[in-house]
Write a protein that holds these residues in place. Sequence first.
Motif, PDB file in Angstrom:
ATOM      1  N   ASN A  77      89.896  81.487  50.366  1.00 59.89           N
ATOM      2  CA  ASN A  77      88.758  81.550  51.400  1.00 59.89           C
ATOM      3  C   ASN A  77      88.404  79.936  51.953  1.00 59.89           C
ATOM      4  OD1 ASN A  77      87.406  80.443  49.102  1.00 59.89           O
ATOM      5  ND2 ASN A  77      85.643  81.852  49.343  1.00 59.89           N
ATOM      6  N   MET A  78      89.241  78.852  51.585  1.00 59.68           N
ATOM      7  CA  MET A  78      88.732  77.534  51.890  1.00 59.68           C
ATOM      8  C   MET A  78      89.415  77.100  53.078  1.00 59.68           C
ATOM      9  SD  MET A  78      88.833  75.063  48.622  1.00 59.68           S
ATOM     10  CE  MET A  78      87.333  74.967  47.504  1.00 59.68           C
ATOM     11  N   GLY A  79      90.130  77.817  53.803  1.00 62.28           N
ATOM     12  CA  GLY A  79      90.426  77.548  55.274  1.00 62.28           C
ATOM     13  C   GLY A  79      91.171  76.072  55.197  1.00 62.28           C
ATOM     14  N   MET A  80      90.687  75.191  55.970  1.00 62.53           N
ATOM     15  CA  MET A  80      91.421  73.778  56.218  1.00 62.53           C
ATOM     16  C   MET A  80      90.995  72.756  55.195  1.00 62.53           C
ATOM     17  SD  MET A  80      91.065  73.818  60.304  1.00 62.53           S
ATOM     18  CE  MET A  80      92.082  72.365  60.598  1.00 62.53           C
ATOM     19  N   THR A  81      90.826  73.368  53.876  1.00 63.57           N
ATOM     20  CA  THR A  81      90.541  72.480  52.814  1.00 63.57           C
ATOM     21  C   THR A  81      91.312  72.699  51.705  1.00 63.57           C
ATOM     22  OG1 THR A  81      88.206  72.465  53.736  1.00 63.57           O
ATOM     23  CG2 THR A  81      88.701  71.917  51.198  1.00 63.57           C
ATOM     24  N   ALA A  82      91.644  71.590  51.106  1.00 62.42           N
ATOM     25  CA  ALA A  82      92.418  71.652  49.608  1.00 62.42           C
ATOM     26  C   ALA A  82      92.001  70.481  48.826  1.00 62.42           C
ATOM     27  CB  ALA A  82      93.950  71.868  50.013  1.00 62.42           C
ATOM     28  N   PHE A  83      91.395  70.584  47.967  1.00 63.09           N
ATOM     29  CA  PHE A  83      90.643  69.486  47.228  1.00 63.09           C
ATOM     30  C   PHE A  83      91.715  69.030  45.941  1.00 63.09           C
ATOM     31  CE2 PHE A  83      86.406  72.154  47.526  1.00 63.09           C
ATOM     32  CZ  PHE A  83      86.151  71.154  48.527  1.00 63.09           C
ATOM     33  N   ARG A  84      91.669  67.758  45.929  1.00 65.87           N
ATOM     34  CA  ARG A  84      92.679  67.297  44.934  1.00 65.87           C
ATOM     35  C   ARG A  84      91.870  66.287  43.947  1.00 65.87           C
ATOM     36  NH1 ARG A  84      98.037  66.828  45.104  1.00 65.87           N
ATOM     37  NH2 ARG A  84      97.963  66.384  47.344  1.00 65.87           N
ATOM     38  N   ILE A 106      99.737  74.384  43.098  1.00 65.13           N
ATOM     39  CA  ILE A 106      98.378  74.756  43.581  1.00 65.13           C
ATOM     40  C   ILE A 106      97.714  75.787  42.909  1.00 65.13           C
ATOM     41  CG2 ILE A 106      97.265  75.623  45.988  1.00 65.13           C
ATOM     42  CD1 ILE A 106      99.836  74.942  47.509  1.00 65.13           C
ATOM     43  N   LEU A 107      96.310  75.339  42.506  1.00 60.20           N
ATOM     44  CA  LEU A 107      95.596  76.444  41.770  1.00 60.20           C
ATOM     45  C   LEU A 107      94.688  77.107  42.718  1.00 60.20           C
ATOM     46  CD1 LEU A 107      94.651  73.888  38.953  1.00 60.20           C
ATOM     47  CD2 LEU A 107      96.285  75.990  38.898  1.00 60.20           C
ATOM     48  N   THR A 108      94.475  78.418  42.561  1.00 62.13           N
ATOM     49  CA  THR A 108      93.659  79.167  43.375  1.00 62.13           C
ATOM     50  C   THR A 108      92.315  79.934  42.634  1.00 62.13           C
ATOM     51  OG1 THR A 108      95.000  81.293  43.201  1.00 62.13           O
ATOM     52  CG2 THR A 108      95.697  79.863  45.040  1.00 62.13           C
ATOM     53  N   LEU A 109      92.559  79.779  41.369  1.00 66.38           N
ATOM     54  CA  LEU A 109      91.486  80.469  40.492  1.00 66.38           C
ATOM     55  C   LEU A 109      90.711  79.571  39.613  1.00 66.38           C
ATOM     56  CD1 LEU A 109      93.846  83.215  39.100  1.00 66.38           C
ATOM     57  CD2 LEU A 109      92.393  83.474  41.072  1.00 66.38           C
ATOM     58  N   GLY A 110      89.350  79.707  39.733  1.00 62.68           N
ATOM     59  CA  GLY A 110      88.408  78.842  38.916  1.00 62.68           C
ATOM     60  C   GLY A 110      88.585  78.810  37.481  1.00 62.68           C
ATOM     61  N   ARG A 130      79.380  69.334  48.940  1.00 60.58           N
ATOM     62  CA  ARG A 130      80.272  70.210  49.414  1.00 60.58           C
ATOM     63  C   ARG A 130      81.079  70.609  48.031  1.00 60.58           C
ATOM     64  NH1 ARG A 130      84.247  71.463  53.486  1.00 60.58           N
ATOM     65  NH2 ARG A 130      85.154  73.406  52.464  1.00 60.58           N
ATOM     66  N   LYS A 131      81.648  69.660  47.173  1.00 56.86           N
ATOM     67  CA  LYS A 131      82.092  69.987  46.034  1.00 56.86           C
ATOM     68  C   LYS A 131      81.123  70.558  44.808  1.00 56.86           C
ATOM     69  CE  LYS A 131      85.981  67.050  46.974  1.00 56.86           C
ATOM     70  NZ  LYS A 131      86.659  65.886  46.476  1.00 56.86           N
ATOM     71  N   VAL A 132      80.048  69.933  45.013  1.00 54.23           N
ATOM     72  CA  VAL A 132      79.075  70.726  44.003  1.00 54.23           C
ATOM     73  C   VAL A 132      78.949  72.163  44.180  1.00 54.23           C
ATOM     74  CG1 VAL A 132      76.522  71.025  43.226  1.00 54.23           C
ATOM     75  CG2 VAL A 132      77.604  68.703  43.497  1.00 54.23           C
ATOM     76  N   GLU A 133      78.923  72.722  45.493  1.00 57.13           N
ATOM     77  CA  GLU A 133      78.847  74.192  45.781  1.00 57.13           C
ATOM     78  C   GLU A 133      79.887  74.711  45.294  1.00 57.13           C
ATOM     79  OE1 GLU A 133      78.121  76.822  49.793  1.00 57.13           O
ATOM     80  OE2 GLU A 133      77.020  74.757  49.549  1.00 57.13           O
ATOM     81  N   ASP A 134      81.122  74.049  46.079  1.00 55.96           N
ATOM     82  CA  ASP A 134      82.414  74.973  45.838  1.00 55.96           C
ATOM     83  C   ASP A 134      82.822  74.869  44.700  1.00 55.96           C
ATOM     84  OD1 ASP A 134      82.588  75.458  48.419  1.00 55.96           O
ATOM     85  OD2 ASP A 134      84.046  73.871  49.003  1.00 55.96           O
ATOM     86  N   TYR A 135      82.689  73.859  43.493  1.00 56.37           N
ATOM     87  CA  TYR A 135      83.151  74.058  42.210  1.00 56.37           C
ATOM     88  C   TYR A 135      82.423  74.918  41.299  1.00 56.37           C
ATOM     89  CZ  TYR A 135      86.066  69.786  43.191  1.00 56.37           C
ATOM     90  OH  TYR A 135      86.894  68.938  43.392  1.00 56.37           O
ATOM     91  N   ALA A 136      80.975  74.983  41.632  1.00 62.75           N
ATOM     92  CA  ALA A 136      79.997  75.995  41.239  1.00 62.75           C
ATOM     93  C   ALA A 136      80.799  77.403  41.494  1.00 62.75           C
ATOM     94  CB  ALA A 136      78.720  75.798  41.446  1.00 62.75           C
ATOM     95  N   THR A 137      80.885  77.886  42.680  1.00 60.47           N
ATOM     96  CA  THR A 137      81.349  78.947  42.982  1.00 60.47           C
ATOM     97  C   THR A 137      82.703  79.413  42.425  1.00 60.47           C
ATOM     98  OG1 THR A 137      80.425  78.703  45.194  1.00 60.47           O
ATOM     99  CG2 THR A 137      81.946  80.442  45.137  1.00 60.47           C
ATOM    100  N   LEU A 138      83.473  78.423  42.052  1.00 58.29           N
ATOM    101  CA  LEU A 138      84.912  78.601  41.463  1.00 58.29           C
ATOM    102  C   LEU A 138      84.585  78.974  40.006  1.00 58.29           C
ATOM    103  CD1 LEU A 138      86.971  75.783  42.922  1.00 58.29           C
ATOM    104  CD2 LEU A 138      87.489  78.441  42.871  1.00 58.29           C
ATOM    105  N   GLY A 139      83.250  78.588  39.514  1.00 56.28           N
ATOM    106  CA  GLY A 139      83.205  78.819  38.057  1.00 56.28           C
ATOM    107  C   GLY A 139      83.563  77.694  37.320  1.00 56.28           C
ATOM    108  N   ILE A 140      83.825  76.641  37.566  1.00 55.78           N
ATOM    109  CA  ILE A 140      84.248  75.429  37.022  1.00 55.78           C
ATOM    110  C   ILE A 140      83.158  74.833  35.974  1.00 55.78           C
ATOM    111  CG2 ILE A 140      84.978  73.157  36.692  1.00 55.78           C
ATOM    112  CD1 ILE A 140      86.551  73.758  39.646  1.00 55.78           C
ATOM    113  N   PRO A 141      83.319  74.923  34.668  1.00 51.74           N
ATOM    114  CA  PRO A 141      82.044  74.738  33.841  1.00 51.74           C
ATOM    115  C   PRO A 141      81.356  73.420  33.950  1.00 51.74           C
ATOM    116  CG  PRO A 141      83.990  75.649  32.603  1.00 51.74           C
ATOM    117  CD  PRO A 141      84.355  75.305  33.818  1.00 51.74           C
ATOM    118  N   GLU A 142      82.125  72.230  34.017  1.00 53.25           N
ATOM    119  CA  GLU A 142      81.716  70.709  34.166  1.00 53.25           C
ATOM    120  C   GLU A 142      82.134  69.982  35.371  1.00 53.25           C
ATOM    121  OE1 GLU A 142      80.735  67.407  30.811  1.00 53.25           O
ATOM    122  OE2 GLU A 142      81.464  69.398  30.180  1.00 53.25           O
TER     123      GLU A 142
END
Length: 205
Positions: A77-84, A106-110, A130-142
């Motif tokens: 669901n990230m559209g025109m975005t790919a975080f590295r 390419i990783l698609t699962l948190g 942006r990344k605080v919200e998206d990384y939390a939504t992915l469920g990244i613990p830290e």
Amino acid sequence: MAIATDRPIQQKALSFDEFLVCYCDDNRYELIDGDIFEPTGLHEEVAAFITTKVCVQIDQMGLPWFVLQRGLIRPDNMGMTAFRPDVAVIDQHELTKEPIWSEQSILTLGSSIKFVAEVVSSNWQNDYARKVEDYATLGIPEYWIADYAGLGGVRHIGKSKQPTLSICTLVNGEYEIQQLRGNQIVVSTTFPNLKLTAAEILKTF
């Protein structure tokens, strides 16, 4: 001190497919809302220091984890975005669930990602919002935000604008954020035996 910048490097907004064709094999770049960003300078030193310390912890704890070198994070669901991320710790056992990992890094699962760190440059809004919200939504613990030059907005690091390490720990789907400066000791839930100060990480000693 010269401030390193993450800067958009192109005029035309790129789709994810266009980004893959042009930049996927170069681990300097990430795509955020169609813009390409490239880190420079001290930014890379801070990222390399965190990577080194994290790798030691993974080895000492005997975990089936590794630090991602060239991969991208892009849920469907990230559209025109790919975080590295500047630093990303991956659970090797979870990679069997990743739909395209065997073909592309390419990783698609948190669930594959145990820890991320971003080193702040001029596009600090991406790291603090942006990344605080998206990384939390992915469920990244830290998630660490290493702001070595105190570039973040006042609402994030205060009016004093000091170099700040923000440690975001996921609790009930949202990040609880602890800010550290100077000789304050880092407390990591992912790496509890890590013995570092904020100053060591931020290169401000």
